[in-house]
Scaffold this motif. Structure first.
Motif, PDB file in Angstrom:
ATOM      1  N   LEU A 122      -0.427   3.661  -2.942  1.00 32.88           N
ATOM      2  CA  LEU A 122      -1.217   4.871  -3.075  1.00 32.88           C
ATOM      3  C   LEU A 122      -0.581   6.222  -3.289  1.00 32.88           C
ATOM      4  CD1 LEU A 122      -3.397   3.924   0.190  1.00 32.88           C
ATOM      5  CD2 LEU A 122      -3.814   3.565  -2.231  1.00 32.88           C
ATOM      6  N   ALA A 178      -7.013  -1.605  -0.928  1.00 30.50           N
ATOM      7  CA  ALA A 178      -7.866  -1.398   0.067  1.00 30.50           C
ATOM      8  C   ALA A 178      -8.732  -2.269   0.367  1.00 30.50           C
ATOM      9  CB  ALA A 178      -8.527  -0.181  -0.330  1.00 30.50           C
ATOM     10  N   ARG A 218       0.935  -1.180  -0.081  1.00 34.10           N
ATOM     11  CA  ARG A 218      -0.190   0.030  -0.068  1.00 34.10           C
ATOM     12  C   ARG A 218       0.796   1.220   0.088  1.00 34.10           C
ATOM     13  NH1 ARG A 218      -5.102   1.008   4.234  1.00 34.10           N
ATOM     14  NH2 ARG A 218      -5.621   2.876   3.080  1.00 34.10           N
ATOM     15  N   ASP A 267      -7.243   0.255  -5.323  1.00 31.71           N
ATOM     16  CA  ASP A 267      -8.783  -0.329  -5.005  1.00 31.71           C
ATOM     17  C   ASP A 267      -8.559  -1.570  -4.388  1.00 31.71           C
ATOM     18  OD1 ASP A 267      -9.837   2.130  -5.590  1.00 31.71           O
ATOM     19  OD2 ASP A 267     -10.726   1.586  -7.572  1.00 31.71           O
ATOM     20  N   ASP A 283      -6.947  -4.960   2.747  1.00 31.87           N
ATOM     21  CA  ASP A 283      -6.685  -4.626   3.903  1.00 31.87           C
ATOM     22  C   ASP A 283      -8.043  -4.951   4.828  1.00 31.87           C
ATOM     23  OD1 ASP A 283      -4.920  -2.964   5.810  1.00 31.87           O
ATOM     24  OD2 ASP A 283      -6.689  -1.668   5.878  1.00 31.87           O
ATOM     25  N   GLU A 284      -9.242  -4.435   4.278  1.00 33.83           N
ATOM     26  CA  GLU A 284     -10.505  -4.736   4.576  1.00 33.83           C
ATOM     27  C   GLU A 284     -10.782  -6.059   5.080  1.00 33.83           C
ATOM     28  OE1 GLU A 284     -13.613  -2.837   2.565  1.00 33.83           O
ATOM     29  OE2 GLU A 284     -12.596  -0.737   2.847  1.00 33.83           O
TER      30      GLU A 284
END
Length: 364
Positions: A239, A279, A235, A276, A282-283
């Motif tokens: 990002l 992310a 990340r 995306d 990570d979730e």
């Protein structure tokens, strides 16, 4: 066109420059360069034959008034890069960042030069994501872009540009717009690695998810957290890169021609896609950590029920034996011939009833 047989003068200017081991060296002595990976001169996208020093390469381009120079460096120190920085007019702050590395992806403009930082990533092969100590290995790649040159500085043992340079050398049309086309190719190369790594990580997360929800899983929250930290490393590389690419696509500098700018927009779209995915990873890993902790809590509750059930069953003979162990003369069945087997039978019946009750409630 002169061909230079050695790149030794890239080491620096003047006499008595200090080497990496701290000993003085005479720069008049021609020595092979260990940090210059390649130095090429390109005219109309075609690489010119011969070996070039950085001074002779840029002198040839500026004498002709066309073409550009592409120099590739690998982990140079301050003394080694200083001669190149003086020749090409590189800003000292950008040079310091290029030498010491450990930078986040960014794009900076110094007068007529752009300085861009990429974080490169490599997927580390492993037997299982639940036992791996490392998933992602990161490195850094910097680029100095001018109107007639591009200088790349690489840190790390992966994401080399030799294959990319050979690919571009074989396709002069891609290099015809100038050094900005090389910067685009590098950005596209880095982002393609992002896509490959995210695909491999997605497979690992699917495997880990299956293991977490398996009946007798051995996956711990610590292992998932370790994987989450590796995703965080990816990340950090992805990002921050979106903003510099968007700036190049939207006309941040005149060093990027219009015909190249639209290609940066495509690379920016790919970075957005990767961001995306990261992310979402990570979730999902956060969810898996919560699910693992929930399973641990349920397992503890189940264990406590079992312990409580067996404690209740054991309490029956303990209580009866304790009562009959008191020194009273007048107690039921004490003087009876069948008193002992009767008491044992009562204990067994009560224990059996309790066992059936706990089994019915699924405590045992």
């Amino acid at each position: 066109m002169p061909a230079i047989p050695s790149l030794g003068n890239l080491r620096g200017r003047g006499n008595g420059r200090v080497s990496r081991n701290g000993r003085a060296r005479d720069t008049r002595e021609v020595r092979p360069s260990t940090y210059v990976v390649d130095c090429g001169v390109y005219l109309d996208g075609v690489r010119q034959p011969g070996e070039w020093s950085h001074r002779d390469a840029i002198a040839e381009v500026r004498k002709r008034g066309e073409g550009f120079v592409w120099i590739g460096l690998h982990e140079p120190d301050e003394a080694e890069i200083q001669g190149i920085a003086d020749t090409f007019g590189l800003h000292e702050l950008a040079v310091e960042d290029a030498v010491h590395a450990h930078q986040r992806p960014k794009l900076e403009r110094y007068d007529d030069t752009l300085f861009m930082v990429f974080r490169t990533v490599r997927y580390v092969e492993h037997d299982s994501p639940t036992t791996a100590n490392e998933i992602v290995e990161s490195g850094e790649l910097m680029a100095f872009l001018g109107s007639d040159f591009i200088i790349t500085v690489r840190h790390g043992n992966h994401a080399g540009l030799a294959h990319l340079r050979r690919e571009l050398d074989a396709d002069p049309e891609r290099l015809a717009p100038g050094p900005a086309s090389v910067l685009h190719a590098i950005a596209d190369h880095v982002v393609d690695h992002f896509l490959n790594v995210t695909e491999r990580i997605e497979d690992d997360i699917d495997e880990m998810e299956t293991e977490v929800f398996a009946p007798r899983t051995r996956v711990t929250s610590e292992q998932i957290y370790l994987f989450k930290r590796e995703v965080l490393e990816l990340r950090r590389a992805v990002l921050p890169l979106a903003t510099p690419l968007r700036g190049l696509a939207e006309g941040y500098t005149r060093l990027i021609p219009d015909e190249v700018r639209s290609y940066f927009r495509n690379v920016h779209d790919h970075v957005t896609t990767v961001a995306d995915r990261v992310a979402a990873f990570d979730e999902l890993l956060t969810t898996l950590v919560d699910a693992t902790l929930g399973k641990i809590t349920l397992q503890l509750n189940s264990d406590m029920r079992k312990i409580t059930s067996w404690a209740a069953i054991i309490a029956v003979p303990t209580a009866i034996a304790g009562i009959y162990g008191m020194n009273f003369e007048y107690m039921p069945e004490v003087q009876s011939r069948y008193g002992y087997p009767a008491v044992i039978a009562v204990i067994l019946v009560i224990c059996l009833v309790l066992y059936r009750v706990f089994r019915k409630k699924k405590w045992l």
